[in-house]
Structures are given as structure tokens and as C-alpha cells.
Design a protein around this motif. Structure first.
Motif, PDB file in Angstrom:
ATOM      1  N   GLN A   1       0.802  -1.217   0.000  1.00  0.00           N
ATOM      2  CA  GLN A   1       0.000   0.000   0.000  1.00  0.00           C
ATOM      3  C   GLN A   1       0.843   1.279   0.000  1.00  0.00           C
ATOM      4  O   GLN A   1       0.321   2.371  -0.212  1.00  0.00           O
ATOM      5  CB  GLN A   1      -0.931   0.003   1.225  1.00  0.00           C
ATOM      6  CG  GLN A   1      -1.952  -1.125   1.237  1.00  0.00           C
ATOM      7  CD  GLN A   1      -1.378  -2.468   1.644  1.00  0.00           C
ATOM      8  OE1 GLN A   1      -0.254  -2.564   2.122  1.00  0.00           O
ATOM      9  NE2 GLN A   1      -2.147  -3.535   1.455  1.00  0.00           N
ATOM     10  N   GLN A   2       2.148   1.154   0.184  1.00  0.00           N
ATOM     11  CA  GLN A   2       3.050   2.311   0.203  1.00  0.00           C
ATOM     12  C   GLN A   2       3.721   2.553  -1.145  1.00  0.00           C
ATOM     13  O   GLN A   2       4.595   3.410  -1.251  1.00  0.00           O
ATOM     14  CB  GLN A   2       4.138   2.100   1.267  1.00  0.00           C
ATOM     15  CG  GLN A   2       3.625   1.988   2.699  1.00  0.00           C
ATOM     16  CD  GLN A   2       4.748   1.601   3.655  1.00  0.00           C
ATOM     17  OE1 GLN A   2       5.218   0.476   3.679  1.00  0.00           O
ATOM     18  NE2 GLN A   2       5.197   2.584   4.432  1.00  0.00           N
ATOM     19  N   ILE A   3       3.300   1.853  -2.190  1.00  0.00           N
ATOM     20  CA  ILE A   3       4.053   1.867  -3.436  1.00  0.00           C
ATOM     21  C   ILE A   3       4.100   3.243  -4.097  1.00  0.00           C
ATOM     22  O   ILE A   3       5.143   3.659  -4.600  1.00  0.00           O
ATOM     23  CB  ILE A   3       3.520   0.797  -4.422  1.00  0.00           C
ATOM     24  CG1 ILE A   3       4.446   0.678  -5.636  1.00  0.00           C
ATOM     25  CG2 ILE A   3       2.080   1.074  -4.820  1.00  0.00           C
ATOM     26  CD1 ILE A   3       5.844   0.239  -5.321  1.00  0.00           C
ATOM     27  N   ASP A   4       3.007   3.979  -4.117  1.00  0.00           N
ATOM     28  CA  ASP A   4       3.040   5.293  -4.762  1.00  0.00           C
ATOM     29  C   ASP A   4       3.928   6.266  -4.001  1.00  0.00           C
ATOM     30  O   ASP A   4       4.643   7.081  -4.611  1.00  0.00           O
ATOM     31  CB  ASP A   4       1.622   5.849  -4.926  1.00  0.00           C
ATOM     32  CG  ASP A   4       0.906   5.213  -6.102  1.00  0.00           C
ATOM     33  OD1 ASP A   4       1.305   5.463  -7.253  1.00  0.00           O
ATOM     34  OD2 ASP A   4      -0.036   4.436  -5.873  1.00  0.00           O
ATOM     35  N   GLU A   5       3.925   6.164  -2.692  1.00  0.00           N
ATOM     36  CA  GLU A   5       4.835   6.981  -1.882  1.00  0.00           C
ATOM     37  C   GLU A   5       6.283   6.595  -2.199  1.00  0.00           C
ATOM     38  O   GLU A   5       7.159   7.456  -2.323  1.00  0.00           O
ATOM     39  CB  GLU A   5       4.553   6.758  -0.399  1.00  0.00           C
ATOM     40  CG  GLU A   5       5.505   7.475   0.542  1.00  0.00           C
ATOM     41  CD  GLU A   5       5.316   7.075   1.998  1.00  0.00           C
ATOM     42  OE1 GLU A   5       6.232   7.372   2.793  1.00  0.00           O
ATOM     43  OE2 GLU A   5       4.286   6.453   2.327  1.00  0.00           O
ATOM     44  N   ALA A   6       6.526   5.298  -2.353  1.00  0.00           N
ATOM     45  CA  ALA A   6       7.876   4.838  -2.701  1.00  0.00           C
ATOM     46  C   ALA A   6       8.290   5.367  -4.073  1.00  0.00           C
ATOM     47  O   ALA A   6       9.438   5.789  -4.263  1.00  0.00           O
ATOM     48  CB  ALA A   6       7.927   3.315  -2.676  1.00  0.00           C
ATOM     49  N   TYR A   7       7.372   5.342  -5.049  1.00  0.00           N
ATOM     50  CA  TYR A   7       7.682   5.890  -6.372  1.00  0.00           C
ATOM     51  C   TYR A   7       8.071   7.369  -6.274  1.00  0.00           C
ATOM     52  O   TYR A   7       9.048   7.810  -6.894  1.00  0.00           O
ATOM     53  CB  TYR A   7       6.468   5.755  -7.298  1.00  0.00           C
ATOM     54  CG  TYR A   7       6.263   4.386  -7.911  1.00  0.00           C
ATOM     55  CD1 TYR A   7       7.093   3.313  -7.625  1.00  0.00           C
ATOM     56  CD2 TYR A   7       5.204   4.175  -8.794  1.00  0.00           C
ATOM     57  CE1 TYR A   7       6.882   2.074  -8.200  1.00  0.00           C
ATOM     58  CE2 TYR A   7       4.988   2.933  -9.375  1.00  0.00           C
ATOM     59  CZ  TYR A   7       5.829   1.887  -9.080  1.00  0.00           C
ATOM     60  OH  TYR A   7       5.612   0.663  -9.659  1.00  0.00           O
ATOM     61  N   ASP A   8       7.300   8.125  -5.494  1.00  0.00           N
ATOM     62  CA  ASP A   8       7.604   9.552  -5.341  1.00  0.00           C
ATOM     63  C   ASP A   8       8.979   9.756  -4.709  1.00  0.00           C
ATOM     64  O   ASP A   8       9.733  10.656  -5.099  1.00  0.00           O
ATOM     65  CB  ASP A   8       6.531  10.232  -4.489  1.00  0.00           C
ATOM     66  CG  ASP A   8       5.188  10.337  -5.198  1.00  0.00           C
ATOM     67  OD1 ASP A   8       5.152  10.220  -6.442  1.00  0.00           O
ATOM     68  OD2 ASP A   8       4.162  10.522  -4.507  1.00  0.00           O
ATOM     69  N   ARG A   9       9.318   8.916  -3.756  1.00  0.00           N
ATOM     70  CA  ARG A   9      10.629   9.019  -3.125  1.00  0.00           C
ATOM     71  C   ARG A   9      11.748   8.629  -4.090  1.00  0.00           C
ATOM     72  O   ARG A   9      12.828   9.205  -4.066  1.00  0.00           O
ATOM     73  CB  ARG A   9      10.673   8.154  -1.862  1.00  0.00           C
ATOM     74  CG  ARG A   9       9.886   8.736  -0.683  1.00  0.00           C
ATOM     75  CD  ARG A   9       9.984   7.839   0.544  1.00  0.00           C
ATOM     76  NE  ARG A   9      11.379   7.603   0.920  1.00  0.00           N
ATOM     77  CZ  ARG A   9      11.754   6.679   1.796  1.00  0.00           C
ATOM     78  NH1 ARG A   9      10.837   5.905   2.392  1.00  0.00           N
ATOM     79  NH2 ARG A   9      13.033   6.519   2.093  1.00  0.00           N
ATOM     80  N   MET A  10      11.473   7.652  -4.944  1.00  0.00           N
ATOM     81  CA  MET A  10      12.467   7.270  -5.947  1.00  0.00           C
ATOM     82  C   MET A  10      12.771   8.431  -6.890  1.00  0.00           C
ATOM     83  O   MET A  10      13.927   8.643  -7.276  1.00  0.00           O
ATOM     84  CB  MET A  10      11.978   6.059  -6.732  1.00  0.00           C
ATOM     85  CG  MET A  10      12.031   4.756  -5.950  1.00  0.00           C
ATOM     86  SD  MET A  10      11.077   3.443  -6.719  1.00  0.00           S
ATOM     87  CE  MET A  10      11.940   3.206  -8.261  1.00  0.00           C
ATOM     88  N   VAL A  11      11.747   9.167  -7.267  1.00  0.00           N
ATOM     89  CA  VAL A  11      11.942  10.331  -8.137  1.00  0.00           C
ATOM     90  C   VAL A  11      12.877  11.338  -7.468  1.00  0.00           C
ATOM     91  O   VAL A  11      13.693  11.983  -8.131  1.00  0.00           O
ATOM     92  CB  VAL A  11      10.584  10.976  -8.487  1.00  0.00           C
ATOM     93  CG1 VAL A  11      10.785  12.302  -9.204  1.00  0.00           C
ATOM     94  CG2 VAL A  11       9.749  10.030  -9.342  1.00  0.00           C
ATOM     95  N   ARG A  12      12.790  11.435  -6.148  1.00  0.00           N
ATOM     96  CA  ARG A  12      13.633  12.365  -5.392  1.00  0.00           C
ATOM     97  C   ARG A  12      14.969  11.730  -4.984  1.00  0.00           C
ATOM     98  O   ARG A  12      15.738  12.338  -4.247  1.00  0.00           O
ATOM     99  CB  ARG A  12      12.902  12.834  -4.125  1.00  0.00           C
ATOM    100  CG  ARG A  12      11.559  13.512  -4.359  1.00  0.00           C
ATOM    101  CD  ARG A  12      11.064  14.221  -3.109  1.00  0.00           C
ATOM    102  NE  ARG A  12      10.925  13.343  -1.961  1.00  0.00           N
ATOM    103  CZ  ARG A  12       9.799  12.699  -1.636  1.00  0.00           C
ATOM    104  NH1 ARG A  12       8.722  12.819  -2.423  1.00  0.00           N
ATOM    105  NH2 ARG A  12       9.744  11.931  -0.566  1.00  0.00           N
ATOM    106  N   SER A  13      15.218  10.493  -5.425  1.00  0.00           N
ATOM    107  CA  SER A  13      16.419   9.737  -5.039  1.00  0.00           C
ATOM    108  C   SER A  13      16.507   9.570  -3.523  1.00  0.00           C
ATOM    109  O   SER A  13      17.594   9.545  -2.940  1.00  0.00           O
ATOM    110  CB  SER A  13      17.697  10.418  -5.563  1.00  0.00           C
ATOM    111  OG  SER A  13      17.686  10.461  -6.972  1.00  0.00           O
TER     112      SER A  13
END
Length: 352
Positions: A323-335
């Protein structure tokens, strides 16, 4: 059979729970209950439609660790209860020159990706590891020999590990060789660990001074801040091999100039805009090479997994729930990850 999964219905929508259909295992198939799935930048780009050509609904995930739940009648290599892995490939033609040389990743008739590839199964394309289970032909399944407590951190080896191991192996990284690694992220941190274990002298390049201690802790012998010209020029003409993991457009000449005669700069990242054209003179006057490399074949991926198990190499991970995947994607964009997210697939069962 139906299993729970998480996927995107469109590029501008968050990932959401869904039910997907998996084929009943055939004679050569293995049914796998997925325990962990690594999160790759390719997942983000595909789910959000940033590369074009995404087939929806899209269920990403190609760094899969799980347990064999059932096997087909002709399966001889795997047994129920065994820990196995599935990487970026689930099929290839099997008869072209590349496939015959165990290089299915360069299949001349087009290999089948673990997700977002045309398939005869519903919904007409493959669906990946953000799910409870998957069914895969035994030819594309890998044995996992790491201990149980490391399995979550093994998942990223199925993409980040083989993507860096393959060029290091192909260009003979080892004792007496000086190897550079550009970028300390999901790929770069694996390249440092593997090159160090191979016995090479490893120099990490980062644009972020704060990552220098990280690079040394991962196994680099030296760490260079790429924005400091004096630090960079101190290594001019000295590298046998440089692994460039950066997926953004950047100046390649700086790294070509760091190569020794006959040295090779290997590109692993695919930028959204082309790199500036390199200076041909820099190549000609040193017989230097700019090359590329794409994941690895199944035999080489097994070799990589066995090498990493022998040397105690795993990815540095942060575990998340599905359930945290979209938050993880956003964090990946920010490295904002050190250095790879891994999904605990048991959390998918919590989805209504």
C-alpha cells in the motif's frame, strides 16, 4: 486462477488493488507464491506511462523471490517448497543465435518481459510481481542459495544485480583492473559491491559529496565527487572499465578521458534525452570504446546469484508494504532511498 495484485489502470492514476488471472500450470510450469518483490525504476516509468507503450492494467515487478507452490509433470529442476527467483525475462524464442548462447536477454525475435509484454494469457500481456503468485516456465526460474534471513535483500539482485554483474564479468573486472562506477543508486551500489568482490580496484563517482562515505562503506577503494575537476583529473587515463549507471543525459567525454588505452565505458542507464555527442577524437586516439549492456541471460543470472551467495552480497534495502508503493515511487523520483525498495508481498493479502 485468480490472485490478488496491485497495479495501475492508467498512467495518471495511483496503483490500486485488483484481481488478476494466472494460467493453470502446464507440464513445464512452476507456480510460485511470491514473498518479496523489488521495486525498479522501470516499474515506475512503465506504470506511469513515461516511456510510452504501457499496456493497462499494468502490474509491475520483475525482482521476484518466492516459494514453489506446485510444479508441472515435466518439471525436474524444482520442487514444492523450494526458494526460487524470477527476474526480467519469462520467455524467449529459444532458437536464435543469442538464445542458443544462453543470451536470452538479446533474443533476436524479442524476449518476453515479466510484465508489460504481449502474451496469449488474459489480459493479453504479462503481469508482474506486485502480486501474490506467478506461473513461469521452468527455463526462466532461478535457484536461490542465500539464507532465509537475506531473501528480501536478494530480490533486487534479479535486476540491479545482474545488470551490473554482466558487464563487469564480460569486460573481465578483477585483480589488477581499475573499475569506475558512476552513480551510487540502486544499480551503482550493486556495481561497487560486485566489482569489489571480484577483486578490482573500485573508484566510485558521485555528484553528491555526502555519498562519499557511503561509497567507501559499500566497498569502493576511492570515492570521487564528479563536480570537483581536480578530483576527477587526478584519475585521467587510468581506468580499464567504467560502469555508468546514470539514467540522465550527461557529458560522456569526462569519463572517456579517464579511460586507459583500450578502456571501455559501459552505459546502463537509458536517458529520456540523448547524451551530448561524444568527441570522436577521444575514442580514436586511445582505441577506447563506449558500449552498452542489458541485464543478462538466465545462465549468467544464476552465476551472479551463486557468486553473490558465496560472497555474502545482497542489496541495501528498505522494506515497504504494498500500500506504500506510490509513496515509494515519489521518493524514488527524489532519489530518497538507500538503495532499493522491496515489497513485502504478504501485505497484498491485507487488501480487501
Amino acid at each position: 486462477m485468480q490472485v490478488k495484485a496491485y497495479g495501475a489502470q492508467a498512467g495518471d492514476r495511483p496503483l490500486e488493488p485488483m484481481q488478476i488471472e494466472r494460467r493453470e500450470p502446464g507440464p513445464r510450469d512452476v507456480e510460485i507464491e511470491i514473498a518479496y518483490c523489488g521495486v525498479c525504476h522501470s516499474d515506475l516509468h512503465t506504470a506511469r506511462g513515461e516511456w510510452g507503450g504501457t499496456l493497462y492494467p499494468c502490474v509491475p515487478g520483475h525482482e521476484i523471490i518466492g516459494t514453489v507452490r506446485s510444479v508441472g509433470a515435466e518439471v525436474s529442476r524444482f520442487q514444492v517448497g523450494q526458494t526460487v527467483g524470477v527476474g526480467c525475462l519469462v520467455d524467449s524464442c529459444g532458437h536464435c543465435s543469442s538464445c542458443k548462447e544462453d543470451l536470452e536477454n538479446y533474443c533476436e525475435n524479442g524476449w518476453t518481459g515479466t510484465y508489460n509484454a504481449p502474451s496469449a494469457e488474459a489480459p493479453g500481456h504479462t503481469l508482474g510481481g506486485y502480486s501474490q503468485a506467478i506461473v513461469v516456465d521452468q527455463r526462466f526460474i532461478l535457484e536461490i542459495r542465500h539464507p532465509q534471513e537475506q531473501l528480501a535483500a536478494v530480490a533486487p539482485l534479479l535486476c540491479a544485480g545482474i545488470t551490473t554483474y554482466s558487464p563487469l564479468r564480460h569486460w573481465n573486472a578483477g585483480p589488477g583492473k581499475k573499475v569506475g562506477v558512476v552513480g551510487i543508486g540502486g544499480l551503482g551500489h550493486m556495481a561497487i559491491k560486485i566489482a569489489h568482490a571480484m577483486g578490482a580496484h573500485v573508484v566510485a563517482f558521485t555528484s553528491t559529496p555526502a555519498k562519499r562515505p557511503d561509497a567507501l562503506a559499500l566497498g569502493a577503494d576511492e570515492a570521487v565527487v564528479s563536480r570537483e575537476p581536480e578530483e576527477v583529473s587526478a584519475h585521467a587515463g587510468s581506468f580499464d572499465l567504467i560502469i555508468d549507471t546514470v539514467a540522465a543525459s550527461h557529458d560522456l567525454d569526462m569519463y572517456v578521458n579517464l579511460l586507459h588505452r583500450d578502456g571501455t565505458l559501459v552505459l546502463l542507464g537509458v536517458p529520456d534525452q540523448p547524451h551530448p555527442t561524444p568527441d570522436v577524437g577521444g575514442l580514436i586516439f586511445g582505441r577506447k570504446t563506449i558500449a552498452g549492456s542489458l541485464i543478462g541471460g538466465i545462465a549468467e543470472t544464476q552465476e551472479m546469484l551463486d557468486f553473490c551467495a558465496e560472497h555474502g552480497i545482497v542489496s541495501d534495502i528498505e522494506m515497504i508494504e504494498m500500500q506504500q508503493i506510490d509513496e515509494a515511487y515519489d521518493r524514488m523520483v527524489r532519489s530518497d532511498v538507500r538503495y532499493r525498495f522491496v515489497i513485502d508481498n504478504a501485505s497484498i493479502g491485507k487488501v480487501a
